[in-house]
Design a protein around this motif. Structure first.
Motif, PDB file in Angstrom:
ATOM      1  N   HIS A 298      55.382 -48.470  -5.872  1.00  0.00           N
ATOM      2  CA  HIS A 298      55.020 -46.971  -5.741  1.00  0.00           C
ATOM      3  C   HIS A 298      55.684 -46.043  -6.616  1.00  0.00           C
ATOM      4  N   PHE A 299      56.326 -46.485  -7.974  1.00  0.00           N
ATOM      5  CA  PHE A 299      56.922 -45.600  -8.787  1.00  0.00           C
ATOM      6  C   PHE A 299      56.251 -45.886 -10.015  1.00  0.00           C
ATOM      7  N   GLY A 300      55.880 -44.880 -10.658  1.00  0.00           N
ATOM      8  CA  GLY A 300      55.167 -44.532 -12.068  1.00  0.00           C
ATOM      9  C   GLY A 300      55.993 -44.584 -13.196  1.00  0.00           C
ATOM     10  N   GLY A 301      57.146 -44.751 -12.987  1.00  0.00           N
ATOM     11  CA  GLY A 301      57.977 -44.579 -14.363  1.00  0.00           C
ATOM     12  C   GLY A 301      58.483 -43.277 -14.775  1.00  0.00           C
ATOM     13  N   ARG A 302      58.193 -42.109 -14.151  1.00  0.00           N
ATOM     14  CA  ARG A 302      58.585 -40.849 -14.463  1.00  0.00           C
ATOM     15  C   ARG A 302      59.713 -40.376 -13.529  1.00  0.00           C
ATOM     16  N   ALA A 303      60.714 -39.732 -14.261  1.00  0.00           N
ATOM     17  CA  ALA A 303      61.977 -39.262 -13.502  1.00  0.00           C
ATOM     18  C   ALA A 303      62.573 -38.037 -14.316  1.00  0.00           C
ATOM     19  N   ILE A 304      63.432 -37.657 -13.706  1.00  0.00           N
ATOM     20  CA  ILE A 304      64.152 -36.529 -14.077  1.00  0.00           C
ATOM     21  C   ILE A 304      65.486 -36.919 -14.003  1.00  0.00           C
ATOM     22  N   ARG A 305      66.589 -37.310 -15.068  1.00  0.00           N
ATOM     23  CA  ARG A 305      68.019 -37.810 -15.229  1.00  0.00           C
ATOM     24  C   ARG A 305      69.001 -36.354 -14.807  1.00  0.00           C
ATOM     25  N   PHE A 306      69.816 -36.545 -13.924  1.00  0.00           N
ATOM     26  CA  PHE A 306      70.817 -35.485 -13.857  1.00  0.00           C
ATOM     27  C   PHE A 306      72.152 -36.037 -13.684  1.00  0.00           C
TER      28      PHE A 306
ATOM     29  N   ILE B 220      65.686 -37.798 -10.157  1.00  0.00           N
ATOM     30  CA  ILE B 220      64.659 -37.451  -9.318  1.00  0.00           C
ATOM     31  C   ILE B 220      63.452 -38.018  -9.707  1.00  0.00           C
ATOM     32  N   VAL B 221      62.732 -39.065  -8.840  1.00  0.00           N
ATOM     33  CA  VAL B 221      61.779 -39.821  -9.209  1.00  0.00           C
ATOM     34  C   VAL B 221      60.700 -39.449  -8.585  1.00  0.00           C
ATOM     35  N   SER B 222      59.624 -39.426  -9.271  1.00  0.00           N
ATOM     36  CA  SER B 222      58.187 -39.529  -8.798  1.00  0.00           C
ATOM     37  C   SER B 222      57.436 -40.790  -8.408  1.00  0.00           C
ATOM     38  N   THR B 223      57.391 -40.733  -7.022  1.00  0.00           N
ATOM     39  CA  THR B 223      56.745 -41.939  -6.051  1.00  0.00           C
ATOM     40  C   THR B 223      55.512 -41.406  -5.357  1.00  0.00           C
ATOM     41  N   ALA B 224      54.989 -42.411  -4.757  1.00  0.00           N
ATOM     42  CA  ALA B 224      53.942 -42.127  -3.719  1.00  0.00           C
ATOM     43  C   ALA B 224      54.964 -41.660  -2.358  1.00  0.00           C
ATOM     44  N   HIS B 225      54.502 -40.694  -1.624  1.00  0.00           N
ATOM     45  CA  HIS B 225      55.169 -40.243  -0.552  1.00  0.00           C
ATOM     46  C   HIS B 225      55.223 -41.355   0.208  1.00  0.00           C
ATOM     47  N   ARG B 226      56.521 -41.437   0.993  1.00  0.00           N
ATOM     48  CA  ARG B 226      56.648 -42.558   1.937  1.00  0.00           C
ATOM     49  C   ARG B 226      56.726 -44.090   1.422  1.00  0.00           C
ATOM     50  N   LEU B 227      56.405 -44.145  -0.070  1.00  0.00           N
ATOM     51  CA  LEU B 227      56.130 -45.322  -0.545  1.00  0.00           C
ATOM     52  C   LEU B 227      55.217 -46.257  -0.007  1.00  0.00           C
ATOM     53  N   GLN B 228      53.913 -45.486   0.312  1.00  0.00           N
ATOM     54  CA  GLN B 228      52.851 -46.281   0.778  1.00  0.00           C
ATOM     55  C   GLN B 228      51.648 -45.885   0.074  1.00  0.00           C
TER      56      GLN B 228
END
Length: 183
Positions: A170-178, A112-120
């Motif tokens: 548009h990805f700030g390096g934060r995620a949740i691995r599952f 689960i990755v934290s990005t900008a919505h629509r990568l815009q």
């Protein structure tokens, strides 16, 4: 490499009863705010967890547990904690690079990755989606494959192939691995 993680839509007005909402208006009010909870639902569906719990019920529970906070959204560590409580191997990650994400995917995980919505725009956070795979030419990673949910029909994009530099921007390096393998 693409993992078979189910896509769960943020859009609920079309099946509001099935998802446990009182009416279409209530369902519609949640559509733009439930990206993280939709990601949780997809992980639960993959692993056969919480089969009888409605989406509205999951939203209510995540609010009560402060996994989801009104006006803010979902917090990463509580998402990982809920997944672990349900027997799904998960952890919150910070400072991740594209190569880190690909290594996790190769190890049998989705993220689960934290990005900008629509990568815009200029943001690198604010929206949660599931990274399910990537494409490569030899050793070079060319694109990432993600389930991008949205309250906007045109941006509901299962297995959306995103060019690497667009994702990185548009990805700030934060995620949740599952764990992406049914367990």
């Amino acid at each position: 490499v693409i993992h078979a993680v189910p896509f769960f839509s943020q859009r609920s007005r079309h099946e509001w009863k099935l998802r446990g909402f009182r009416n279409p208006t209530e369902a519609m009010q949640w559509e733009s705010r439930v990206c993280g909870i939709a990601c949780l639902r997809a992980a639960f569906d993959l692993h056969g967890r919480r089969v009888g719990q409605s989406f509205a019920g999951l939203i209510k529970e995540m609010r009560a547990r402060q996994v989801y906070v009104d006006g803010i959204g979902c917090y990463h560590e509580p998402i990982a904690e809920v997944l672990r409580e349900d027997g799904i191997d998960a952890e919150k990650l910070k400072g991740q690079t594209i190569h880190d994400l690909v290594a996790h995917i190769n190890d049998g995980n989705a993220l689960i990755v934290s990005t900008a919505h629509r990568l815009q725009g200029g943001a690198q956070a604010g929206h949660l989606s599931i990274l399910v795979g990537y494409m490569a030419e030899g050793e070079r990673i060319t694109s990432l494959i993600m389930h991008h949910g949205s309250h906007l029909r045109e941006w509901e994009l299962p297995e959306w192939e995103v060019e690497r530099t667009r994702f990185e921007t548009h990805f700030g390096g934060r995620a949740i691995r599952f764990a992406a393998r049914r367990g």
